[in-house]
Design a protein around this motif. Structure first.
Motif, short mmCIF file in Angstrom:
data_model
loop_
_atom_site.label_atom_id
_atom_site.label_comp_id
_atom_site.label_asym_id
_atom_site.label_seq_id
_atom_site.Cartn_x
_atom_site.Cartn_y
_atom_site.Cartn_z
N PRO A 1 -4.15 -50.44 33.01
CA PRO A 1 -3.56 -49.35 33.81
C PRO A 1 -2.10 -49.04 33.48
CG PRO A 1 -4.88 -50.79 35.20
CD PRO A 1 -4.81 -51.45 33.87
N GLN A 2 -1.28 -50.06 33.22
CA GLN A 2 0.14 -49.81 32.92
C GLN A 2 0.31 -49.09 31.58
OE1 GLN A 2 1.98 -53.74 33.37
NE2 GLN A 2 2.81 -53.07 35.33
N THR A 3 -0.50 -49.47 30.61
CA THR A 3 -0.43 -48.78 29.32
C THR A 3 -0.96 -47.36 29.45
OG1 THR A 3 -0.73 -50.89 28.17
CG2 THR A 3 -1.11 -48.90 26.89
N THR A 4 -1.96 -47.16 30.30
CA THR A 4 -2.47 -45.81 30.55
C THR A 4 -1.36 -44.94 31.13
OG1 THR A 4 -4.74 -46.58 30.89
CG2 THR A 4 -4.15 -44.44 31.83
N GLN A 5 -0.56 -45.52 32.04
CA GLN A 5 0.56 -44.76 32.60
C GLN A 5 1.58 -44.41 31.52
OE1 GLN A 5 0.71 -43.57 35.88
NE2 GLN A 5 2.32 -42.35 34.89
N LEU A 6 1.82 -45.33 30.59
CA LEU A 6 2.70 -45.04 29.46
C LEU A 6 2.16 -43.86 28.65
CD1 LEU A 6 4.93 -45.65 27.34
CD2 LEU A 6 3.36 -47.35 26.35
N HIS A 7 0.86 -43.87 28.38
CA HIS A 7 0.24 -42.77 27.63
C HIS A 7 0.31 -41.46 28.41
CE1 HIS A 7 -2.40 -45.85 25.21
NE2 HIS A 7 -1.10 -45.97 24.97
N THR A 8 0.17 -41.54 29.73
CA THR A 8 0.26 -40.34 30.57
C THR A 8 1.66 -39.74 30.50
OG1 THR A 8 -1.42 -41.24 32.08
CG2 THR A 8 -0.03 -39.45 32.91
N ASN A 9 2.69 -40.60 30.62
CA ASN A 9 4.07 -40.13 30.53
C ASN A 9 4.35 -39.50 29.17
OD1 ASN A 9 4.22 -41.32 33.01
ND2 ASN A 9 5.88 -42.73 32.52
N ALA A 10 3.80 -40.12 28.11
CA ALA A 10 3.99 -39.57 26.76
C ALA A 10 3.33 -38.21 26.63
CB ALA A 10 3.41 -40.54 25.72
N LEU A 11 2.14 -38.05 27.21
CA LEU A 11 1.43 -36.77 27.17
C LEU A 11 2.21 -35.68 27.91
CD1 LEU A 11 -1.06 -35.03 26.51
CD2 LEU A 11 -2.13 -35.92 28.61
N LEU A 12 2.76 -36.02 29.08
CA LEU A 12 3.52 -35.03 29.85
C LEU A 12 4.80 -34.62 29.12
CD1 LEU A 12 3.06 -36.50 33.44
CD2 LEU A 12 2.12 -34.36 32.57
N SER A 13 5.47 -35.57 28.47
CA SER A 13 6.66 -35.23 27.70
C SER A 13 6.30 -34.38 26.48
CB SER A 13 7.38 -36.51 27.25
OG SER A 13 8.04 -37.12 28.34
N TRP A 14 5.19 -34.70 25.86
CA TRP A 14 4.69 -33.90 24.74
C TRP A 14 4.41 -32.47 25.18
CZ3 TRP A 14 -0.34 -31.85 23.62
CH2 TRP A 14 -0.59 -31.54 22.27
N ALA A 15 3.78 -32.32 26.34
CA ALA A 15 3.49 -30.98 26.87
C ALA A 15 4.79 -30.23 27.20
CB ALA A 15 2.62 -31.10 28.12
N LEU A 16 5.79 -30.96 27.70
CA LEU A 16 7.08 -30.33 28.00
C LEU A 16 7.70 -29.74 26.74
CD1 LEU A 16 9.43 -29.83 30.03
CD2 LEU A 16 10.33 -32.07 29.35
N LEU A 17 7.63 -30.47 25.64
CA LEU A 17 8.22 -29.99 24.39
C LEU A 17 7.38 -28.87 23.76
CD1 LEU A 17 9.53 -33.32 22.80
CD2 LEU A 17 10.69 -31.68 24.30
N LEU A 18 6.11 -28.78 24.13
CA LEU A 18 5.29 -27.64 23.70
C LEU A 18 5.92 -26.33 24.14
CD1 LEU A 18 1.52 -28.52 24.35
CD2 LEU A 18 2.55 -27.90 22.16
N THR A 19 6.58 -26.34 25.28
CA THR A 19 7.13 -25.10 25.86
C THR A 19 8.26 -24.52 25.03
OG1 THR A 19 8.74 -26.27 27.28
CG2 THR A 19 6.52 -25.92 28.17
N ILE A 20 8.84 -25.30 24.09
CA ILE A 20 9.93 -24.77 23.27
C ILE A 20 9.55 -24.69 21.79
CG2 ILE A 20 11.75 -25.49 24.85
CD1 ILE A 20 12.27 -27.91 23.03
N CYS A 21 8.25 -24.93 21.50
CA CYS A 21 7.80 -24.84 20.10
C CYS A 21 7.60 -23.39 19.68
CB CYS A 21 6.48 -25.59 19.93
SG CYS A 21 6.66 -27.38 19.93
N THR A 22 7.64 -23.16 18.38
CA THR A 22 7.36 -21.84 17.84
C THR A 22 5.85 -21.57 17.91
OG1 THR A 22 7.10 -22.75 15.61
CG2 THR A 22 9.31 -22.00 16.25
N GLY A 23 5.49 -20.30 17.91
CA GLY A 23 4.08 -19.92 18.00
C GLY A 23 3.24 -20.49 16.89
N SER A 24 3.79 -20.49 15.67
CA SER A 24 3.02 -21.02 14.53
C SER A 24 2.77 -22.51 14.67
CB SER A 24 3.77 -20.73 13.22
OG SER A 24 5.06 -21.33 13.24
#
Length: 419
Positions: A208-231
């Motif tokens: 469960p603790q590692t799953t939470q780490l992966h969840t936090n990483a996914l949310l941060s990844w999604a946050l950075l998606l918002t500033i990526c270029t369209g391509s």
């Protein structure tokens, strides 16, 4: 809010001494001079409170290098509270490298809870400084430390979770090179992809603790998606959009929700993307939106169903359930998954101070396109508060009257029943 109440360690600052009171009693000034004197006294009191507040901040900064872990922890928490609830740009700007050095030291030499507090403080420091050379300097110092802890399997798991979240927001605020943004996203990918269900249907063994780490990483990844270029978003979609639905089968409700919101975000960013498995995905989302699995907690199911109803609408109809945030005399409408992910990321660190930062923090106002901070007329604000109080008193009186009337009616029904 008086700054002293952040710590609750001292009493209220008294605006007048006993000597002042006796002098004031003996004085026979005109009403104009009395008002002038009161204004001067109020100004002096405010200045004293500000000086005391800054003195406490300086003590906290000095205490972040104390030998005692408990003292360091208290100092980090004190600085976090102050930065979350007030705008301190000028004070912090002059001491940013001193604070940065303290954060770096606590991240490297601290344990668990102290590392988490230091990681959060790094984000609040960047939020205070805004996007520019100052926060870039801070982040260049801390980014290697964040990544080292994040990728160290032997490091404290709570510290890794905190670094996953803080690295994402600091990158959003302070990273000056888009290629470095992509590199950080790959760092997050190397974590959350370990939670993907394999193609043969077997599940990875993740605690469960590692799953939470992966969840936090996914949310941060999604946050950075918002500033990526369209391509770049298209390249990411081709690589991950067929695999992200595998996370929807995860046993952890937070991971399922993070995956669902990330999928909705991707569909919003590339609405014309040709996705082959659209119908199976919608069926999967619908199942989660109507989940009645008896083995899951009621609160988890309620939370999950609410989120996935919105995710399903996003995928099927391109729709978003908007939400209005009110602060002071203004309001902001969260009308997209991009804005929601960004708002949630900032609120995670600022907490209850989010409305204050929306009102006064120039950087956050710029992120949400709110324009320069508004100068609020204190008289108008007082009138607005008065009208709210009046409404509250009226509603309270009406509620009391209704309760009395209903009680009388119930008494009559009891009397009738006795016959």
């Amino acid at each position: 809010v008086c700054p002293l109440t952040l710590w609750g360690q001292q009493g209220n600052v008294q605006p007048f001494s006993d000597e002042d009171s006796s002098i004031e009693t003996l004085s026979h000034c005109s009403s104009l001079s009395e008002r002038t004197s009161a204004a001067e006294e109020a100004g002096e009191t405010e200045e004293m409170a500000q000086e005391d507040f800054q003195y406490k901040l300086k003590v906290y900064i000095d205490s972040t290098v104390d030998k005692s872990a408990k003292t360091r922890q208290g100092a980090l928490d004190g600085l976090k509270t102050a930065m979350a609830t007030k705008i301190l740009y000028e004070f912090i700007s002059e001491r940013r490298m001193t604070i940065t050095d303290s954060i770096e030291r606590c991240l490297k030499k601290g344990k668990g809870v102290e590392q988490c507090a230091a990681a959060s403080l790094a984000c609040l420091l960047c939020i205070q400084l805004g996007s520019g050379i100052e926060s870039e300097e801070v982040f260049k110092t801390l980014k290697p430390v964040f990544k080292t802890i994040l990728n160290d399997g032997a490091a404290n798991i709570q510290a890794r979770q905190a670094c996953a979240t803080s690295l994402g927001l600091c990158t959003l605020v302070a990273e000056d090179d888009i290629m470095d943004v992509f590199a950080t996203m790959e760092c997050f990918e190397s974590l959350f992809t370990h939670s993907y269900i394999r193609e043969d249907g077997s599940r990875p063994s993740v605690n469960p603790q590692t799953t939470q780490l992966h969840t936090n990483a996914l949310l941060s990844w999604a946050l950075l998606l918002t500033i990526c270029t369209g391509s770049h978003i298209r390249v990411i979609a081709q690589k991950h959009l067929s695999k992200l639905p595998r996370l929807l089968e995860n046993d952890n409700v937070n991971m399922r929700i993070a995956a669902g919101e990330t999928i909705a975000l991707l569909f919003e960013l590339i609405r014309d993307f040709d996705y082959d498995d659209w119908e199976p995905l919608c069926e999967q989302l619908n199942a989660l939106a109507t989940d009645c699995n008896k083995h899951r907690a009621k609160t988890d199911k309620r939370k999950q169903r609410s989120v996935f109803r919105d995710v399903l609408k996003a995928v099927e109809e391109g729709d978003f359930q908007s939400e209005t945030i009110r602060f002071a005399t203004e309001r902001m409408v969260i009308d997209s998954w991009v804005k929601k992910r960004t708002y949630d990321a900032f609120r995670e660190f600022v907490g209850s101070g989010m409305n204050y930062h929306l009102q006064a923090n120039e950087f956050i106002r710029d992120v949400f396109e709110l324009g320069p901070p508004m100068l609020i007329d204190s008289a108008a604000l007082k009138a607005m508060k008065s009208s709210r109080l009046e409404r509250h008193l009226y509603n309270a009186a009406a509620f009391k009257a209704r309760t009395k009337a209903r009680n009388k009616f119930r008494d009559k029904r009891v009397d009738v029943g006795e016959f």
